[in-house]
Design a protein around this motif. Structure first.
Motif, mmCIF file in Angstrom:
data_model
loop_
_atom_site.group_PDB
_atom_site.id
_atom_site.type_symbol
_atom_site.label_atom_id
_atom_site.label_comp_id
_atom_site.label_asym_id
_atom_site.label_seq_id
_atom_site.Cartn_x
_atom_site.Cartn_y
_atom_site.Cartn_z
ATOM 1 N N GLY A 66 0.812 -1.221 0.000
ATOM 2 C CA GLY A 66 0.000 0.000 0.000
ATOM 3 C C GLY A 66 0.841 1.263 0.000
ATOM 4 N N ALA A 67 1.991 1.212 0.679
ATOM 5 C CA ALA A 67 2.839 2.405 0.763
ATOM 6 C C ALA A 67 3.274 2.851 -0.627
ATOM 7 C CB ALA A 67 4.062 2.103 1.624
ATOM 8 N N PHE A 68 3.763 1.903 -1.438
ATOM 9 C CA PHE A 68 4.212 2.270 -2.791
ATOM 10 C C PHE A 68 3.028 2.713 -3.643
ATOM 11 C CE2 PHE A 68 7.940 -0.427 -1.713
ATOM 12 C CZ PHE A 68 8.936 0.473 -2.027
ATOM 13 N N LYS A 69 1.872 2.040 -3.460
ATOM 14 C CA LYS A 69 0.701 2.401 -4.267
ATOM 15 C C LYS A 69 0.263 3.825 -3.956
ATOM 16 C CE LYS A 69 -1.643 -1.992 -5.058
ATOM 17 N NZ LYS A 69 -2.707 -2.835 -4.505
ATOM 18 N N LYS A 70 0.368 4.176 -2.670
ATOM 19 C CA LYS A 70 -0.081 5.516 -2.294
ATOM 20 C C LYS A 70 0.927 6.589 -2.719
ATOM 21 C CE LYS A 70 -1.801 8.263 1.454
ATOM 22 N NZ LYS A 70 -2.266 8.242 2.830
ATOM 23 N N LEU A 71 2.216 6.303 -2.550
ATOM 24 C CA LEU A 71 3.216 7.341 -2.813
ATOM 25 C C LEU A 71 3.562 7.450 -4.299
ATOM 26 C CD1 LEU A 71 5.524 6.635 0.259
ATOM 27 C CD2 LEU A 71 3.865 8.488 0.017
ATOM 28 N N ALA A 72 3.352 6.376 -5.065
ATOM 29 C CA ALA A 72 3.630 6.432 -6.506
ATOM 30 C C ALA A 72 2.490 5.733 -7.238
ATOM 31 C CB ALA A 72 4.963 5.756 -6.806
ATOM 32 N N PRO A 73 1.291 6.358 -7.233
ATOM 33 C CA PRO A 73 0.125 5.682 -7.800
ATOM 34 C C PRO A 73 0.312 5.399 -9.295
ATOM 35 C CG PRO A 73 -0.462 7.870 -6.936
ATOM 36 C CD PRO A 73 1.009 7.713 -6.772
ATOM 37 N N LYS A 74 -0.289 4.327 -9.750
ATOM 38 C CA LYS A 74 -0.265 3.955 -11.169
ATOM 39 C C LYS A 74 1.143 3.771 -11.732
ATOM 40 C CE LYS A 74 -4.749 5.820 -12.202
ATOM 41 N NZ LYS A 74 -4.974 6.829 -11.139
ATOM 42 N N THR A 75 2.044 3.287 -10.897
ATOM 43 C CA THR A 75 3.385 2.955 -11.393
ATOM 44 C C THR A 75 3.688 1.534 -10.908
ATOM 45 O OG1 THR A 75 4.497 3.664 -9.380
ATOM 46 C CG2 THR A 75 4.204 5.345 -11.084
ATOM 47 N N PRO A 76 4.696 0.887 -11.489
ATOM 48 C CA PRO A 76 4.988 -0.494 -11.042
ATOM 49 C C PRO A 76 5.749 -0.575 -9.719
ATOM 50 C CG PRO A 76 6.001 0.011 -13.175
ATOM 51 C CD PRO A 76 5.476 1.280 -12.637
ATOM 52 N N TRP A 77 5.951 0.538 -9.020
ATOM 53 C CA TRP A 77 6.735 0.482 -7.786
ATOM 54 C C TRP A 77 6.149 -0.456 -6.738
ATOM 55 C CZ3 TRP A 77 11.551 1.888 -6.917
ATOM 56 C CH2 TRP A 77 12.144 2.776 -7.823
ATOM 57 N N PHE A 78 4.808 -0.620 -6.776
ATOM 58 C CA PHE A 78 4.189 -1.485 -5.763
ATOM 59 C C PHE A 78 4.757 -2.907 -5.815
ATOM 60 C CE2 PHE A 78 1.713 -2.256 -9.513
ATOM 61 C CZ PHE A 78 1.412 -3.604 -9.439
ATOM 62 N N MET A 79 5.365 -3.258 -6.954
ATOM 63 C CA MET A 79 5.953 -4.598 -7.033
ATOM 64 C C MET A 79 7.101 -4.769 -6.037
ATOM 65 S SD MET A 79 5.553 -5.033 -11.076
ATOM 66 C CE MET A 79 6.619 -6.390 -11.316
ATOM 67 N N GLY A 80 7.703 -3.632 -5.659
ATOM 68 C CA GLY A 80 8.710 -3.670 -4.588
ATOM 69 C C GLY A 80 8.080 -4.208 -3.314
ATOM 70 N N GLY A 81 6.829 -3.816 -3.079
ATOM 71 C CA GLY A 81 6.097 -4.313 -1.910
ATOM 72 C C GLY A 81 5.830 -5.806 -2.019
ATOM 73 N N TRP A 82 5.516 -6.242 -3.236
ATOM 74 C CA TRP A 82 5.286 -7.683 -3.446
ATOM 75 C C TRP A 82 6.543 -8.492 -3.171
ATOM 76 C CZ3 TRP A 82 1.079 -10.365 -3.561
ATOM 77 C CH2 TRP A 82 -0.124 -9.744 -3.922
ATOM 78 N N LEU A 83 7.674 -7.915 -3.559
ATOM 79 C CA LEU A 83 8.943 -8.598 -3.294
ATOM 80 C C LEU A 83 9.123 -8.781 -1.779
ATOM 81 C CD1 LEU A 83 11.698 -9.612 -4.490
ATOM 82 C CD2 LEU A 83 12.587 -7.361 -3.904
ATOM 83 N N SER A 84 8.730 -7.729 -1.022
ATOM 84 C CA SER A 84 8.828 -7.839 0.438
ATOM 85 C C SER A 84 7.947 -8.959 0.964
ATOM 86 C CB SER A 84 8.384 -6.545 1.125
ATOM 87 O OG SER A 84 9.230 -5.503 0.786
ATOM 88 N N ILE A 85 6.744 -9.080 0.409
ATOM 89 C CA ILE A 85 5.843 -10.134 0.884
ATOM 90 C C ILE A 85 6.465 -11.509 0.614
ATOM 91 C CG2 ILE A 85 3.548 -11.201 0.605
ATOM 92 C CD1 ILE A 85 3.305 -8.526 1.869
#
Ligand code: TRP
Length: 461
Positions: free
Chosen positions: A79-98
């Motif tokens: 959620g952090a990446f989705k909120k701070l960089a919406p509509k970009t692939p950065w949230f995949m960094g969060g998936w890597l953490s999971i």
């Protein structure tokens, strides 16, 4: 309105709670079975200087960055990446953490279970002092047993689940505030015992005597990698905890406190272990061998050894449990916030799935020990059982997670947001802000790439 929203989210209730909980994550098996040994083999205090430098150049900047990502977004690692960089692939960094946390939770739960089981073994006299026991075969028989380590793992995972289900303030924080001071008391007792043994000086020499000739590149790479692991960086743990820190707290100061505490405990662990090991003329080792084979041997030689043995395994279990909880919280907060499951359901699913995964990995030490998978380590293909394979994989994933955080804070997130978080919207002075920004933009990412490549290709061994 915004204020209202953030009030509703569970979070830490005190500064001491923040420190106890975050230090609880950082202080783990790494501090106790790895740091003292690598310090000893790579030149004692000479190595400590290098390690402190790595902490300054990598540890502090990444920890602060993770805190910033968590607190500014008030979200879990995806959620952090989705909120701070919406509509970009950065949230995949969060998936890597999971993914990484899932793997770590699997094997960390097994090792925490070993430790719990060894409290039991010491209590019932299985590591008994008066007989000559072959500690190595006790350990290998135990870990290769298909159900015994799994049973212990289930108990420790259930305990973690019980703490997690109550949330942050009334769960993780509450128990860390009890467990961490207890850990400190136990370690100090063992240090006193160890330092007062005849012949303790040899251990002190091993641990602290500066020997700059042993400081090679391999030592520097070890220090870099260990700074990461020991501070729980690179997989969303600190980010998730950061999201529970109130706006009035000084993040730069918290970062410094956690890092200093973690390092001091690692040094205390060294003072607890090596003077005793050397006092009885036993060869030091590292990793599981040190705590589950060498130390029982040391305790069996020591007056009142059985009591110190029980204390030691309680210490190790506490250290492992609070780290395990932090890893699990990354997944729980993700399920709770992104899938909108209740905290209870999120915790149950997390515990059941990671326990099952860990129980399968555990078979790699026994029933499945002949089933080997190759991994590239230091440029060579090495066959490993599934338990070791996943541990090695997670070692490689951490710097990758750290790199994503560093690049995101250094190059993507608006400087204003970063600065506001560091100063708590102008509440605190930030004299080192420009140094931090310079490090996280250029130095930290380059050093991480360096560790990453050298780990895989073995450039400098
Ligand atoms: N820091 C812990 C140790 O020293 C291990 C740990 C807990 C960890 N959470 C982590 C390591 C997150 C990397 C990332 O044993």
């Amino acid at each position: 309105m915004l204020e209202n929203n953030s009030l509703k989210r569970d979070g830490f209730s005190s500064k001491l709670g923040i420190l106890a909980t975050t230090a609880g994550s950082a202080i783990g098996l790494g501090n106790i079975w790895k740091f003292p040994y690598i310090t000893g083999t790579y030149g004692g205090s000479a190595f400590i200087i290098v390690y402190l430098l790595c902490i300054l150049l990598i540890g502090l900047p990444i920890m602060l960055s993770e805190f910033i990502l968590g607190r500014s977004s008030q979200k879990n690692c995806v959620g952090a990446f989705k909120k701070l960089a919406p509509k970009t692939p950065w949230f995949m960094g969060g998936w890597l953490s999971i993914l990484t946390t899932f793997i770590i939770a699997g094997f960390y739960g097994i090792i925490a279970g070993w430790s719990l089981n060894y409290i039991f073994f010491s209590l019932v006299g299985k590591l008994n002092v008066s007989k000559t026991v072959d500690f190595e075969s006790v350990f290998s028989q135990f870990i290769s047993n298909p159900w015994q380590p799994v049973l212990a793992q289930i108990i420790i995972m259930a305990l973690a689940g019980f703490i997690l289900i109550s949330g942050i303030k009334n769960g993780i924080e509450k128990y860390s505030r009890i467990l961490m001071p207890l850990l400190l008391i136990i370690i100090i007792l063992i240090v006193i015992r160890s330092l007062t043994l005849d012949g303790a000086e040899k251990g002190l020499d091993f641990l602290l005597k500066p020997d700059f000739s042993k400081l090679n590149l391999a030592a520097i790479i070890s220090a870099l990698g260990h700074a990461f692991f020991s501070l729980s960086l690179g997989m969303g743990v600190i980010m998730t905890y950061g999201s529970y820190i109130g706006k009035e707290n000084n993040l730069m100061k918290t970062t410094l406190q956690v890092t200093i505490t973690d390092t001091l405990i690692a040094l205390l662990a060294g003072l607890a272990i090596f003077p005793a090991v050397f006092a009885f003329n036993i060869e030091p080792t590292s990793g599981p061998g040190l705590v589950f084979i060498t130390l029982p041997n040391v305790f069996s030689n020591m007056p009142l050894g059985n009591i110190f043995e029980i204390l030691f395994f309680i210490l190790l279990t506490i250290a492992a449990l609070t780290s395990l909880i932090s890893v699990l919280e990354v997944i729980v907060s993700f399920l709770h916030e992104e899938l909108k499951w209740s905290r209870k359901k999120s915790t149950l699913i997390t515990i059941i799935s990671t326990t099952t995964f860990g129980a399968i990995l555990s078979q790699g030490n026994g029933v499945l020990s002949n089933f080997n998978i190759p991994f590239i380590v230091e440029g060579k293909s090495v066959n490993m059982n599934i338990f070791d394979w996943f541990i090695t994989l997670s070692d490689q994933l951490l710097p990758l997670g750290g790199l994503i955080v560093a690049v995101f804070i250094g190059w993507i997130l608006k400087d204003k947001v970063t600065k506001n978080e560091c100063s708590s919207n102008g509440l605190y002075k930030t004299p080192y802000y420009s140094v931090f920004k310079f490090l996280i933009k250029y130095i930290t990412p380059l050093l991480i790439i360096f560790i990453f490549l050298s780990n895989i290709f073995g450039l400098f061994k």
